[in-house]
Motif scaffolding. Structure first.
Motif: not given
Length: 348
Positions: A187, A217, A219-222, A245, A348
């Motif tokens: 993450r 993968s 994650d656009s939120e990051l 997360n 993870n």
């Protein structure tokens, strides 16, 4: 001591009076190496040209314009820190030449275009240096249309090549992301400048490429895009930590954002180095005093900006853009162990 003259410079260098005179005028009929040699001797002898007369004869201003972005937002505490070093580097490059710096403050692209129009049409300068290149940058298009010399601090998507100096943002983002993936992070957040900036897109590409190669993968939120300020760094960190997360590592686009992240972490009880890892780019050597001092990608900005001045002089001399383009890799400085937080590694 006798006053230096064109004749005394000719006697010292071995060139004819005509060649020395042409070289001191900056005539392109004289080879660049010869002009530089003659100018060096002229400086050593203390020769001073009548600049007012030279301006009349050559129809040149002998000024280099530098556009400096000035925010109208009083909350941008970091403003000006970087530009003082950029101006210092350019000034170093212009030493020994006849050119002087002229600083023009602009608040946005629209005001920059108005300023450029004045510079070009009123002959306020012979060339322009500016930073913060954008997608389909209208400043670049305008200057290219008018055939006006310029150098950018940053690459562009212009189909026509032009002089630039740039930090390899894509490589730094790729290296930082890959480093974190190899250490077990999955993450990984990127606090990035506004998306219309070229270097923001470069960083995002490096970040995404590293995720793809590492099999992580996306994650656009990051990805958090916003002003390169401490305030936005703080806000972005708070948003990232509130996610179900949350991120175990954060890559910041500059030291100002990093300072905001560290401040928010301290306020919320998140321990940097244990609960989350922070890496900064565009290091000005200020972050070594942060608590804790983050690992950074360091770029010697005075040396980089000195190239801006050198490329500007070469461009005014008619150099091909291929001779005035440079992309520089940053040096990684490890100040913190970039290990994943234990709970993140287990999750993870």
């Amino acid at each position: 001591m006798a006053r230096a003259t064109i004749k005394s410079i000719a006697a010292r260098t071995g060139y004819s009076v005509g060649t020395v005179s042409s070289a001191l005028r900056g005539a392109k009929s004289v080879r660049r190496e010869t002009r530089e040699k003659i100018q060096k001797v002229a400086n050593e002898l203390g020769y001073r040209v009548n600049l007012d007369g030279l301006k009349l004869r050559t129809n040149k201003s002998y000024h280099i314009a530098v556009l400096v972005g000035v925010s109208m937002d009083a909350s941008e505490e970091w403003e000006g820190v970087e530009f003082t070093r950029i101006l210092s580097g350019i000034s170093i490059a212009l030493q020994g030449s006849r050119y002087q710096l002229s600083v023009f403050s602009v608040s946005d692209i629209e005001s920059a275009i108005v300023t450029l129009q004045s510079i070009v049409h009123e002959g306020l300068a012979d060339g322009v240096i500016f930073s913060g290149t954008r997608r389909n940058d209208p400043r670049i298009a305008y200057l290219q249309k008018h055939g006006f010399p310029f150098v950018t601090y940053g690459m562009s998507d212009s189909p026509k090549p032009h002089p630039f100096v740039d930090f390899d943002s894509q490589a730094a983002a790729y290296d930082a992301t890959t480093r974190l993936i190899d250490l077990g992070h999955r993450r990984i957040a990127l606090i990035n400048p506004p998306g219309d900036l070229i270097y923001a897109a470069q960083r995002e590409k490096g970040y995404l490429d590293a995720l793809a190669v590492g099999g992580v993968s996306f994650d656009s939120e990051l990805i958090c895009n916003g002003p390169t300020t401490a305030l936005f760094g703080r806000q972005a960190f708070q948003a990232l930590m509130q996610a179900p997360n949350r991120a175990s590592a954060i890559i910041c686009a500059n030291e100002a954002m990093t300072l905001g992240v560290l401040s928010a972490a301290a306020e919320t009880g998140v321990q940097v180095g244990r609960d989350v890892v922070v890496i900064s780019t565009d290091d000005l050597h200020l972050s070594q005093y942060f608590v804790p001092p983050p690992s950074t990608y360091y770029l010697p900005i005075v040396e980089t900006s000195r190239l801006l001045g050198e490329f500007m002089l070469k461009s005014l001399d008619g150099a091909d853009p291929s001779e005035t383009q440079k992309k520089i890799r940053a040096t990684f400085i490890e100040r913190q162990p970039d290990t994943p937080a234990p709970q993140m590694a287990r999750a993870n």
